[in-house]
Scaffold this motif. Structure first.
Motif, PDB file in Angstrom:
ATOM      1  N   TYR A 165      13.250   5.735   3.101  1.00 58.05           N
ATOM      2  CA  TYR A 165      12.547   6.148   4.321  1.00 58.05           C
ATOM      3  C   TYR A 165      13.212   7.388   4.929  1.00 58.05           C
ATOM      4  CZ  TYR A 165       9.812   6.020   8.536  1.00 58.05           C
ATOM      5  OH  TYR A 165       8.947   6.375   9.540  1.00 58.05           O
ATOM      6  N   ARG A 168      12.205  10.305   2.861  1.00 55.68           N
ATOM      7  CA  ARG A 168      10.805  10.685   3.124  1.00 55.68           C
ATOM      8  C   ARG A 168      10.698  11.418   4.451  1.00 55.68           C
ATOM      9  NH1 ARG A 168       8.272   5.150   3.383  1.00 55.68           N
ATOM     10  NH2 ARG A 168       6.417   6.265   4.066  1.00 55.68           N
ATOM     11  N   LEU A 179       3.390   4.404  -0.184  1.00 53.66           N
ATOM     12  CA  LEU A 179       4.800   4.340   0.240  1.00 53.66           C
ATOM     13  C   LEU A 179       4.942   3.581   1.562  1.00 53.66           C
ATOM     14  CD1 LEU A 179       6.100   7.936  -0.698  1.00 53.66           C
ATOM     15  CD2 LEU A 179       6.296   5.809  -2.005  1.00 53.66           C
ATOM     16  N   ILE A 180       4.000   3.760   2.471  1.00 59.27           N
ATOM     17  CA  ILE A 180       4.051   3.017   3.745  1.00 59.27           C
ATOM     18  C   ILE A 180       3.864   1.520   3.466  1.00 59.27           C
ATOM     19  CG2 ILE A 180       2.947   2.645   5.986  1.00 59.27           C
ATOM     20  CD1 ILE A 180       2.134   5.604   5.985  1.00 59.27           C
ATOM     21  N   SER A 183       6.951   0.027   1.902  1.00 61.46           N
ATOM     22  CA  SER A 183       8.042   0.020   2.866  1.00 61.46           C
ATOM     23  C   SER A 183       7.891  -1.159   3.838  1.00 61.46           C
ATOM     24  CB  SER A 183       8.030   1.360   3.614  1.00 61.46           C
ATOM     25  OG  SER A 183       8.812   1.313   4.764  1.00 61.46           O
ATOM     26  N   ILE A 184       6.696  -1.294   4.402  1.00 63.43           N
ATOM     27  CA  ILE A 184       6.483  -2.373   5.383  1.00 63.43           C
ATOM     28  C   ILE A 184       6.584  -3.738   4.703  1.00 63.43           C
ATOM     29  CG2 ILE A 184       4.735  -3.459   6.872  1.00 63.43           C
ATOM     30  CD1 ILE A 184       3.769  -0.627   7.594  1.00 63.43           C
ATOM     31  N   LYS A 187      10.051  -5.189   3.643  1.00 61.11           N
ATOM     32  CA  LYS A 187      10.867  -5.725   4.747  1.00 61.11           C
ATOM     33  C   LYS A 187      10.304  -7.049   5.249  1.00 61.11           C
ATOM     34  CE  LYS A 187      10.505  -1.716   6.663  1.00 61.11           C
ATOM     35  NZ  LYS A 187      10.514  -0.417   7.287  1.00 61.11           N
ATOM     36  N   PHE A 207      -0.017   5.943  13.599  1.00 61.99           N
ATOM     37  CA  PHE A 207       0.297   6.600  12.339  1.00 61.99           C
ATOM     38  C   PHE A 207      -0.981   7.020  11.630  1.00 61.99           C
ATOM     39  CE2 PHE A 207       4.658   5.389  10.809  1.00 61.99           C
ATOM     40  CZ  PHE A 207       4.840   6.526  10.049  1.00 61.99           C
TER      41      PHE A 207
HETATM   42  N1  URA Z   1       6.821   1.911   9.040  1.00 61.20           N
HETATM   43  C1  URA Z   1       7.605   1.511   8.011  1.00 61.20           C
HETATM   44  O1  URA Z   1       8.308   0.510   8.115  1.00 61.20           O
HETATM   45  N2  URA Z   1       7.595   2.243   6.887  1.00 61.20           N
HETATM   46  C2  URA Z   1       6.837   3.340   6.727  1.00 61.20           C
HETATM   47  O2  URA Z   1       6.866   3.940   5.667  1.00 61.20           O
HETATM   48  C3  URA Z   1       6.036   3.744   7.799  1.00 61.20           C
HETATM   49  C4  URA Z   1       6.038   3.007   8.947  1.00 61.20           C
END
Ligand code: URA
Length: 434
Positions: A165, A168, A179-180, A183-184, A187, A207
């Motif tokens: 992140y 990026r 990728l978003i 990433s989300i 987690k 966003f």
């Molecule tokens: N929030 C995130 O956790 N990751 C991203 O890539 C964008 C927004």
């Protein structure tokens, strides 16, 4: 396997295998692949996109780069909620207590705000004494006792995402839907959940500015969840104006308190109840969604959710009395009213500009290193559709330092659009993807 060949393969639009994606993520996390190669790979993804299988493999590789919380010893379904981020979005602090009071276990591992959107951790840390840097044992203990706990992500959760992140962010490849999504979801899946409700914001303060992009992101995240056998649904919601009236950390805690006492803004209350109901339904605490909505509304109306939030604040070291005595929260020292230049209807409030103006006052940060000021922010007095007389108050800026107040005031004045005719009413919940 050679990194350069994988970058070329993605650049040319070909599909990578699970092993190839694992190779990239593992070796980048360990420091074997340098930043410049990973940056090139991420830019190749930005331009060439990824298939659903690739994004799922990427999510898994990022998830497996760190620890996964095991909450299987806690009774009941664990259901989280995640918002893609908005201005004035404090729903987690309302729906968390509602869902927890309904018997859902709500592990809320959450982040700080960056840019013009606020973060749940920053809002909570405006409560004197409130601790978010909990050990895993402390997190479990609060969750076990109250069904709800808020904590910051440890560096052991999806470390690959942290590194990617940051890269990026500094190489203009944040705005990539695969990728978003990875990433989300990496987690969220590390939180040991059974289900997840995603609030995907759409509009000027989000966003995703366009509904088609938000829908794609939501569909992808729901598909990833399904592949991991989790119950996931996404709600696309309007972020074309701030949610509620308050923007800024302590100010938002005050609005949360009012909402938990049934005196909050209609949009914030409606969305919090809707999302809480979906969590209750996903957790199988209610057979039908309509019954879950009634249950969520009843828990809010009865004050159970207010009591739950007070208990969790106390359990995490905070002073629960802040919800009754706002003077115990950090307070601004100055105020600037913004008045309407003419009579008419508010037809638009640019949420991004309101968020940026609150940031100029010190409510948010443009880099992770910057300190925020919990006391400052903006209280809107009018929302879209409201009538305003000439000279009527549109909002008030609360500050502790005059330095950027003129600049913030200019942004806010321009953010309000006033017109002679009333706008068409807008829906708050735009679409559900499941
Ligand atoms: N929030 C995130 O956790 N990751 C991203 O890539 C964008 C927004």
């Amino acid at each position: 396997m050679r990194t350069v060949d994988l970058i070329r393969k993605k650049r040319d639009g070909d599909e990578l295998t699970t092993q190839e994606i694992e190779f990239l993520v593992q070796n980048y996390t360990r420091g074997v692949i340098p930043d410049y190669q990973m940056a090139a790979f991420l830019m190749a993804v930005y331009y060439s996109n990824m298939s659903e299988n690739e994004v799922t493999s990427l999510t898994l590789a990022m998830l497996n780069s760190g620890q996964r919380l095991d909450l299987s010893d806690l009774d009941g379904a664990k259901v989280a909620k995640h918002s893609t981020g908005g201005v004035g979005d404090k729903t987690s602090l309302i729906l968390g207590p509602i869902a927890a009071a309904a018997g859902v276990v709500v592990p809320k591992i959450t982040g700080r705000g960056l840019g013009y959107t606020g973060g749940t951790l920053d809002k909570l840390e405006s409560i004197p004494g409130f601790r978010t840097n909990l050990s895993i044992d402390e997190f479990r203990a609060v969750l076990k006792q109250h069904n709800l706990c808020f904590a910051g992500a440890s560096s052991q959760i999806a470390p690959a995402d942290k590194k990617m992140y940051a890269l990026r962010d500094s190489t203009a490849s944040v705005e990539s839907i695969p990728l978003i999504a990875a990433s989300i979801m990496s987690k969220k899946l590390a939180e040991g959940i059974d289900g997840l409700v995603l609030d995907v914001k759409v509009g000027s303060g989000a966003f995703m500015k366009k509904r088609t992009e938000a829908r794609k992101l939501a569909q992808l995240m729901v598909a990833i969840g399904r592949k991991m056998s989790k119950r996931v649904q996404a709600v696309l919601t309007d972020m074309d104006q701030p949610l509620g009236y308050a923007v800024g950390n302590a100010l938002e805690i005050m609005e949360v308190s009012q909402t938990l006492q049934n005196q909050g803004p209609a949009d914030l209350t409606q969305l919090s109840v809707e999302l809480a109901a979906r969590m209750i339904h996903l957790a199988n605490r209610s057979q039908a969604l309509e019954a879950a909505r009634e249950q969520a509304a009843q828990i809010l109306a009865s004050g159970e959710a207010f009591n739950k939030f007070q208990q969790v604040i106390a359990a995490q070291g905070g002073n629960p009395e802040v919800l009754n005595q706002f003077e115990l929260l950090p307070n601004a020292t100055g105020a600037r009213e913004i008045l309407s230049p003419r009579a008419g209807y508010v037809t638009r409030i640019n949420a991004e500009d309101i968020g940026l103006a609150a940031g100029l006052l010190g409510a948010s940060r443009d880099t992770m290193e910057r300190q925020i000021d919990p006391a400052v922010g903006i209280i809107l007095e009018r929302k879209v559709g409201d009538r305003v007389p000439a000279g009527g108050r549109l909002c008030t800026l609360y500050h502790t330092d005059e330095t950027h107040v003129d600049e913030a005031a200019q942004l806010v004045e321009d953010a309000f659009h006033i017109s002679a005719t009333a706008p068409e009413p807008r829906e708050l919940v735009l679409e559900v993807i499941q």
